[in-house]
Design an enzyme around this catalytic site. Structure first.
Site, short mmCIF file in Angstrom:
data_model
loop_
_atom_site.label_atom_id
_atom_site.label_comp_id
_atom_site.label_asym_id
_atom_site.label_seq_id
_atom_site.Cartn_x
_atom_site.Cartn_y
_atom_site.Cartn_z
N GLN A 127 0.85 -1.21 0.00
CA GLN A 127 0.00 0.00 0.00
C GLN A 127 0.88 1.24 0.00
OE1 GLN A 127 -0.52 1.94 3.33
NE2 GLN A 127 -1.23 3.58 1.98
N HIS A 278 -11.50 4.61 5.57
CA HIS A 278 -10.32 4.47 6.41
C HIS A 278 -10.70 3.98 7.81
CE1 HIS A 278 -6.03 5.70 5.66
NE2 HIS A 278 -5.94 5.41 6.95
#
Ligand code: FNR
Length: 383
Positions: A127, A278
């Protein structure tokens, strides 16, 4: 402590970790409304019970981005998760590999790409954040390619950080460095098992990928200051062209919550998106992912692969996310709690629990393979 469900891992993690680490992982931003809604609105999705449909053979495997997965799940990128157990990301990647699901290493992991590559037997996913220092970003991208990472997850919902009040209360944010260090040291000493296993034996406590640009600074406070100062709020879709052209493997954009942004990602040529807020850690008050997902899945259709995360705390929740339109589901806090509680064995056990729970949910909604999971397994929710 007996572990029967994911929330037991959470309680075990709460007992084992220093308070600043547990609250950092467990908490969300501002009033934590979105964090709560992610969990509550997902578990509120009613499944449709079906009976007498021969569910003796259930196949929970799937394929994502050309990769065969034993389960339609991946371990989400979690910054600093490596501090939850000794060299934590190395333990988690091994558990994910054994279970046949992807591990996604965060840019801001404790263990570096290189260290995790050495611990892993197979390629994992990486990521990446958009960071002001583009040379550093390009270097990370090159490292991910050299490590043969099998997908790049590019996170776009961090243009500016949301405020997490719990971190102020524990001294992780806001406290001057010396005061913060003493406060955190006292919290660590209150957890002797962690203090020995990770605090003393699990060093260094750094962001492994960021060390080269820290100019010798190495306290947790320094790393948090780096994170605060280095996310790039000027980023636009045009900046992603560079990533798309550099990265030849699957590119997945993480942090999409709106159908129009999902269509932009398709236009960019992304292979996938992750519907995510998130984990309720950025803008509090945005939609839960259970609510955001269906219109996004409808808008993009087959143009790209839709994944989702947020509030998944059981195998039943995984099945709900799939029914709402996701092809795969990221587990965030679930694995971070399990790692804190029991290390590699905990993550393995968490994944086994998820699988067992998925099998029951599939059997009792009358589906035997992942590709058959869609909105027809949802009961009409009473309005
Ligand atoms: C995150 N998340 C995250 N996402 C990302 O792209 N890069 C990162 O470094 C982090 N770091 C991080 C730390 C912690 C402690 C948490 C809880 C979350 C978000 C993560 O990938 C995922 O989107 C959410 O965790 C999903 O929600 P649940 O499953 O935790 O409810």
């Amino acid at each position: 402590m007996i572990i029967a469900q994911i929330s037991d891992f959470r309680e075990a993690a709460r007992r084992r970790l220093p308070r600043f680490l547990f609250e950092y992982m467990d908490g969300g931003s501002y009033a934590e409304t979105t964090l709560r809604k992610n969990v509550d609105e997902l578990s509120d999705i009613a499944l449709r019970q079906r009976v007498l449909r021969d569910v003796s053979q259930i196949d929970v495997s799937t394929e994502l981005f050309g990769q065969k997965l034993a389960l339609p799940v991946a371990l989400a990128p979690i910054g600093l998760a490596g501090l939850n157990a000794r060299r934590g990301e190395c333990q988690a990647v091994r558990a994910a590999e054994r279970a046949g699901v992807p591990f996604i290493l965060s840019t801001v992991s404790a263990c570096s790409l290189d260290e995790v590559t050495k611990a892993a037997a197979k390629p994992f996913w990486f990521q990446l954040y958009m960071i002001r220092d583009r040379a550093f970003m390009k270097d990370l991208l090159a490292q991910a390619m050299a490590a043969q990472c099998s997908a790049l997850v590019f996170t776009v919902d961090m243009a500016v950080p949301g405020s997490r009040y719990r971190d102020y209360h524990t001294g992780l944010s806001g406290a001057g460095d010396l005061k913060g260090s003493i406060w955190r040291l006292l919290q660590a000493l209150a957890r002797p098992d962690w203090a020995w296993d990770v605090g003393l034996m699990g060093r260094p406590h750094v962001l492994g990928n960021v060390v080269p640009v820290m100019q010798g600074k190495s306290s947790i406070g320094d790393f948090f200051a780096w994170m605060r100062d280095n996310f790039d709020p000027s980023i636009t879709w045009r900046d992603l062209d560079f990533i798309r052209s550099e990265w030849k493997g699957p590119l997945i954009i993480k942090g999409i919550l709106d159908p129009e942004d999902a269509l932009e990602a398709a236009k960019l040529g992304a292979d996938g998106i992750i519907v995510s807020n998130h984990g309720g850690r950025q803008l509090d008050g945005v939609l839960s992912t259970a609510k955001a997902l269906p219109p996004i899945a409808d808008a993009v259709g087959d143009q790209l692969t839709v994944l989702a995360d947020g509030g998944v705390r059981s195998g039943l929740d995984v099945v709900r996310m799939l029914a709402l339109g996701a092809k795969g589901v990221l587990l965030g806090r679930a694995w971070a709690y399990a790692l804190a509680a029991q290390g590699e064995a905990g993550v393995a056990k968490m994944l086994a629990l998820i699988e067992a729970e998925m099998r029951v949910a599939m059997a009792l909604t009358g589906v035997t393979k992942i590709s058959d999971i869609n909105r027809t397994i949802l009961a009409a929710n009473p309005a």
